[in-house]
Design an enzyme around this catalytic site. Structure first.
Site, PDB file in Angstrom:
ATOM      1  N   GLU A 298      -7.996  -8.522  -7.389  1.00  0.00           N
ATOM      2  CA  GLU A 298      -7.767  -9.729  -6.593  1.00  0.00           C
ATOM      3  C   GLU A 298      -8.753 -10.862  -6.873  1.00  0.00           C
ATOM      4  OE1 GLU A 298      -5.603  -8.019  -2.645  1.00  0.00           O
ATOM      5  OE2 GLU A 298      -7.777  -7.762  -2.683  1.00  0.00           O
TER       6      GLU A 298
HETATM    7  C1  ACM Z   1      -6.794  -3.372  -3.383  1.00  0.00           C
HETATM    8  O1  ACM Z   1      -6.084  -2.912  -2.484  1.00  0.00           O
HETATM    9  N1  ACM Z   1      -7.120  -4.646  -3.386  1.00  0.00           N
HETATM   10  C2  ACM Z   1      -7.277  -2.541  -4.449  1.00  0.00           C
END
Ligand code: ACM
Length: 646
Positions: A298
């Site tokens: 992310e």
């Molecule tokens: C995640 O759930 N961002 C690995």
């Protein structure tokens, strides 16, 4: 055989239904004198759990440490002590005869696994307690069967971690993945970079001593502990301590909300790598595991785009885009970690061209990356489909097989898939509620990762899970008990029965909708609400739905009466609960839900009696009953509608 409540189900089992091993107060264990302490302790724990379950006062208060006594009822042996690593030998053979039990493992870890199996075999009849006569040859399908616990979003005391390690051991899981740092905190002491825990943790972090204690506890139970230091994104806590490492000027402050944040380490600065080398060296020396998780998820790269130095760096190094920049960053981390004797593992975003082959891909956004990784000869593990925080039923996770993918994989490619991990992200859990999000559903994942593919009957899984559910409580896990504490607080000491009746048939909103795009809760919001007492995969609701289905398929008088009895309780429940709600403002948010339960129960009753008038405004009642209340949803409305439409 179907009466057994083993979970995970063993690879091979034969049962002799005509014979039983009777357990008496004389029951005693024989263990070799030179058995390692881990095995002695495990056998002692076994005995304590066995006397706890049977109420028998065993004459032997502790284990004999003499040579394996041929007189012993239960003889334990193994050939060698194994290290706790990926690839440890977990196989065992358990033979329960009518008057002797033999447990043998090539390694001591097999003995640990087998002791859990034997405890799960415990049964009783009018005469007392017994083990059924069985022959078991057991070995796991996958080598990596993990549970991730996010100790960042909500901090957990060491004791809570230990209870969960015991829960993992009970269902033969073998990796505890500790998510140790994120935007909301840095949770491990760092002696070389002390600002990390001093400024980045609100004082909530594990000391080196505590980490060692957790690892020792896990290893004693045949469980690896893998650290995760999430970089370059999810870095707010790190940057709160060391803002000069950021891609934007800062200042930074520990994040209090959930979601994807922008603070990101600067991959164009050598100081970043110097910092990470210092940090990783310290963390790596603390955690003996071969694998070191660097997160890598992310990162939207917004601060990278906005930083002219980073843009210049990319041009000079002919780095095309942010993905390639992150790969450059990861390559530098691989160098650091390989020097430390560790393999890098990261979330699936790290799977980009030029990633070194000795890294491990952790698939979470879908199975595509799992397939790609396996085909490109990376080892990989699966968490997509195992997110406990989404609040889905155990059956969903249970049927998610790492080998069940869209594309055909060769045997070699399949073998690249090492296993999987259940993930317990903790934005919406407290030490009091986390067990109820992990257990018992994670036991279904444990079985998926241990047992043969052919073991996949959902009804039978739930039959066994019901038993495993309460057995897990013996380890101190609070998945069933903590909610009563929450309910008493909600009812201000009044009788909780009416609230429990409602809570038994609702579930917290699924996906991430309880938290309304991360806008409703901060990390400080109370988690003492109806939604926290409610649990995913609500058993009472699930069993009601099953009974309705069964009745509609094969109606008979008895089934109908069982449904009627339940519906009458629900019909009357609002009258009782509303009195408590009136005296407890915290419960106001579920008044509508409570009313809906009574109303839909009324519809169900009239439907069963064939008295549902066409003039009734059932459509609106059902519509209202599908709305959330207190961030929870009723789980029996579809079943009522099925009764109505029969
Ligand atoms: C995640 O759930 N961002 C690995």
């Amino acid at each position: 055989m179907t009466e057994l409540t083993l979970m995970p189900w063993p690879a091979e089992i034969t049962v002799n239904k005509d014979q039983k091993f009777r357990i008496t107060p004389d029951f005693f264990i024989g263990l070799k004198a030179n058995s390692i302490p881990d095995v002695q302790k495990a056998a002692t724990r076994f005995l304590r759990r066995l006397d706890g379950r049977t109420g028998l006062f065993f004459k032997q208060g502790f284990l004999s440490e003499k040579d394996v006594n041929p007189e012993a009822d239960f003889q334990i042996s193994y050939l060698r002590k194994d290290r706790i690593f990926l690839g440890m030998e977990e196989m065992y053979q358990l033979t329960v005869g009518a008057d002797k039990i033999f447990l043998h493992g090539p390694s001591h870890i097999g003995v640990l696994r087998g002791l859990e199996t034997l405890l799960q075999l415990l049964n009783c009849d009018e005469e007392g307690y017994f083990f059924p006569v069985v022959r078991i040859k057991d070995v796991p399908r996958f080598r990596w069967r993990g549970l991730l616990i996010d100790v960042v979003r909500h901090w957990l005391p060491v004791e809570k971690i230990k209870q969960n390690i015991d829960g993992m051991a009970a269902v033969k899981m073998n990796v505890l993945h500790l998510h140790l740092c994120d935007d909301q905190g840095f949770r491990v002491e760092c002696k070389k970079l002390p600002l990390l825990h001093e400024k980045g943790s609100d004082g909530q972090y594990y000391s080196h001593e505590q980490i060692r204690e957790i690892i020792a506890y896990a290893q004693e139970r045949g469980i690896r502990v893998m650290p995760e230091i999430d970089v370059p994104g999810h870095a707010t806590a790190i940057l709160t301590a060391y803002p000069e490492l950021g891609s934007a000027p800062g200042p930074y402050e520990i994040e209090r909300k959930a979601g994807i944040m922008n603070p990101t380490l600067n991959p164009a600065s050598e100081s970043t790598y110097k910092f990470l080398e210092t940090l990783f060296t310290e963390i790596a020396s603390l955690f003996p595991d071969q694998f070191f998780h660097i997160g890598g998820d992310e990162n939207e790269g917004k601060h990278w785009d906005a930083n002219p130095d980073i843009q210049t760096f990319m041009r000079e190094h002919e780095i095309e885009d942010n993905s390639a920049l992150q790969t450059y960053f990861n390559q530098r981390l691989v160098e650091i970690l390989n020097k430390l004797g560790k393999n890098l593992i990261g979330w699936d975003e790290i799977l980009q061209p030029d990633l070194p082959r000795n890294t491990i891909i952790h698939s979470w956004r879908g199975k595509e990356s799992l397939v790609q990784a396996a085909k490109e000869e990376y080892s990989c593990i699966l968490s997509h489909g195992y997110y406990m925080d989404l609040g889905y039923p155990a059956s969903t996770h249970y049927l998610n097989d790492p080998h069940d993918v869209e594309e055909e994989l060769t045997e070699k490619e399949e073998s690249q898939i090492l296993g999987g991990e259940a993930t317990m992200w903790s934005e919406l859990v407290s030490p009091r509620t986390i067990d109820s999000r992990i257990w018992p559903r994670t036991a279904a994942i444990a079985e998926r990762l241990w047992s043969p593919t052919s073991i996949k009957k959902v009804d039978d899984m739930y039959r066994r899970l019901k038993v495993i559910d309460y057995q897990l409580e013996e380890l101190g896990l609070e998945h069933n008990t903590a909610r009563e504490v929450i309910m008493r607080n909600l009812c201000r000491g009044e009788d909780i029965t009416p609230l429990k009746t409602l809570i038994d048939v609702i579930e917290p909103m699924k996906g991430y909708s309880r938290n309304q795009d991360g806008e409703l809760y901060t990390m400080y919001s109370p988690l003492t609400l109806v939604a926290d007492a409610a649990r995913p995969d609500a058993k009472v609701a699930r069993e009601f739905r099953k009974r309705v289905k069964d009745y509609l398929e094969n109606p008979d008088f008895e089934k109908k009466e069982t449904l009627v009895k339940q519906l009458v309780i629900w019909l009357e429940n609002h009258n009782h609960l509303v009195k408590i709600i009136q005296k407890s403002p915290i419960l106001k948010e579920i008044k509508g839900l409570s009313e809906s339960l009574s109303k839909v129960a009324g519809i169900g009753l009239l439907s069963l009696r064939g008295e549902l008038g066409t003039d009734m405004n059932t459509k609106n009642v059902l519509k209202t009953a599908r709305e959330q209340g207190g961030r929870c949803e009723l789980q029996i409305v579809d079943a009522i509608e099925d009764l109505m439409n029969r």
